[in-house]
Design a protein around this motif. Structure first.
Motif, PDB file in Angstrom:
ATOM      1  N   ALA A  43       0.824  -1.212   0.000  1.00  0.00           N
ATOM      2  CA  ALA A  43       0.000   0.000   0.000  1.00  0.00           C
ATOM      3  C   ALA A  43       0.861   1.266   0.000  1.00  0.00           C
ATOM      4  O   ALA A  43       0.603   2.209  -0.752  1.00  0.00           O
ATOM      5  CB  ALA A  43      -0.939  -0.008   1.207  1.00  0.00           C
ATOM      6  N   ILE A  44       1.903   1.280   0.819  1.00  0.00           N
ATOM      7  CA  ILE A  44       2.771   2.464   0.927  1.00  0.00           C
ATOM      8  C   ILE A  44       3.539   2.702  -0.368  1.00  0.00           C
ATOM      9  O   ILE A  44       3.596   3.827  -0.888  1.00  0.00           O
ATOM     10  CB  ILE A  44       3.742   2.306   2.121  1.00  0.00           C
ATOM     11  N   VAL A  45       4.120   1.619  -0.910  1.00  0.00           N
ATOM     12  CA  VAL A  45       4.906   1.749  -2.143  1.00  0.00           C
ATOM     13  C   VAL A  45       4.028   2.196  -3.306  1.00  0.00           C
ATOM     14  O   VAL A  45       4.395   3.096  -4.083  1.00  0.00           O
ATOM     15  CB  VAL A  45       5.612   0.417  -2.489  1.00  0.00           C
ATOM     16  N   SER A  46       2.850   1.588  -3.439  1.00  0.00           N
ATOM     17  CA  SER A  46       1.967   1.940  -4.555  1.00  0.00           C
ATOM     18  C   SER A  46       1.456   3.374  -4.450  1.00  0.00           C
ATOM     19  O   SER A  46       1.255   4.046  -5.469  1.00  0.00           O
ATOM     20  CB  SER A  46       0.776   0.976  -4.613  1.00  0.00           C
ATOM     21  N   ALA A  47       1.266   3.862  -3.225  1.00  0.00           N
ATOM     22  CA  ALA A  47       0.729   5.207  -3.040  1.00  0.00           C
ATOM     23  C   ALA A  47       1.779   6.297  -3.229  1.00  0.00           C
ATOM     24  O   ALA A  47       1.476   7.373  -3.755  1.00  0.00           O
ATOM     25  CB  ALA A  47       0.093   5.325  -1.651  1.00  0.00           C
ATOM     26  N   PHE A  48       3.026   6.015  -2.829  1.00  0.00           N
ATOM     27  CA  PHE A  48       4.034   7.079  -2.811  1.00  0.00           C
ATOM     28  C   PHE A  48       5.156   6.902  -3.833  1.00  0.00           C
ATOM     29  O   PHE A  48       5.785   7.886  -4.242  1.00  0.00           O
ATOM     30  CB  PHE A  48       4.629   7.194  -1.407  1.00  0.00           C
ATOM     31  N   ALA A  49       5.422   5.665  -4.251  1.00  0.00           N
ATOM     32  CA  ALA A  49       6.529   5.453  -5.194  1.00  0.00           C
ATOM     33  C   ALA A  49       6.099   5.656  -6.648  1.00  0.00           C
ATOM     34  O   ALA A  49       6.924   5.953  -7.504  1.00  0.00           O
ATOM     35  CB  ALA A  49       7.111   4.058  -5.022  1.00  0.00           C
ATOM     36  N   PHE A  50       4.793   5.464  -6.922  1.00  0.00           N
ATOM     37  CA  PHE A  50       4.275   5.635  -8.278  1.00  0.00           C
ATOM     38  C   PHE A  50       3.288   6.792  -8.317  1.00  0.00           C
ATOM     39  O   PHE A  50       2.562   7.036  -7.347  1.00  0.00           O
ATOM     40  CB  PHE A  50       3.601   4.349  -8.762  1.00  0.00           C
TER      41      PHE A  50
END
Length: 259
Positions: free
Chosen positions: A117-124
């Motif tokens: 959830a964190i990676v998908s929300a902030f990395a992309f």
């Protein structure tokens, strides 16, 4: 027409999936009644929880474009509540070793979801890449979820009993996977349709096992009752013989006393 068809299949798919998530209620009523998890495994419910978390996240506007995948949010939102309830009940009635097993599986599962959830929300920064990340992980988890009953199916084959593989669960799995495969094809989303490619044949295999071993269970059950009845009759007959022996002894003693 195409949009109406998609909506109808989505609604029916939601009903089937909620039924699938609700099917283990009877199993956990038994767990609560007996205050024991018996031979039931917690792994399918923990994996199911992760699957619901991921696809709820996938359907939200953070990942998908607006509310294009709203049906995923509704059904998996209900799934989160039910699967989490099953895991909590299992944990409460499991042995010390069982509780440790639940924790060892559940904690990594929650960590995987949080990281995703964190990676998908902030990395992309675009929906396409977010969907690709969350959908790919969700696809793997869904395949694992549908494959997890293989453990139970192995036990069914070994014991020749379907006691720990409820029929409603197998039927709902077949119906839900068929509907979501159809819906995924219509909206051209491989992450929605993909899991059902594995889920359908596995659910069919479960139904085949039910047809094969359920009859045997039904045949064996009366034999078990007859055996219990026979044992009870033997006990009563032995009691009667002992009583008769006591009566004979008393009569003999009485005669000797009179003599």
């Amino acid at each position: 027409m195409s949009r109406t068809l998609r909506l109808c299949i989505a609604v029916i798919g939601n009903i089937a999936s909620v039924s699938l998530y609700a099917a283990p209620i009877t199993t956990f009523k038994r767990v609560i009644r007996k205050k024991s998890t018996e031979e039931f495994s917690c792994i399918p419910y923990i994996i199911g929880l992760l699957n619901c978390l991921l696809f709820t996240w996938y359907g939200l506007p953070v990942v998908s474009k607006k509310w294009e995948n709203f049906p995923l949010v509704t059904v998996n939102g209900v799934g989160i509540v039910l699967e989490l309830s099953y895991v909590i009940i299992y944990f409460c009635y499991a042995s010390t070793k069982g509780k440790a097993k639940v924790a060892m599986v559940a904690i990594p599962v929650l960590v995987v979801f949080c990281i995703t959830a964190i990676v998908s929300a902030f990395a992309f920064h675009d929906n396409a890449h977010r969907k690709q990340l969350v959908g790919s992980i969700g696809l793997v988890v869904s395949v694992t979820m549908y494959a997890s009953p293989l453990i139970v199916m192995k036990k069914v084959i070994q014991t020749k009993s379907v006691e720990f593989m409820p029929l409603p669960l197998s039927l709902c799995t077949f119906l839900a996977t068929t509907l979501w495969l159809t819906y995924g094809v219509l909206i051209r989303d491989i992450f929605v349709a993909g899991p059902s490619v594995i889920g359908i044949p596995l659910s069919i295999l479960q139904l085949v096992l039910h047809c094969k071993y359920r009859k045997r269970s039904v045949v064996e059950e009366p034999n078990k009752e007859n055996l219990e009845k026979s044992n009870l009759e033997k006990v009563e007959l032995e009691k009667l013989n002992l009583e008769m022996e006591d009566v004979e002894k008393n009569v003999t003693i009485h005669k000797n006393g009179n003599l």
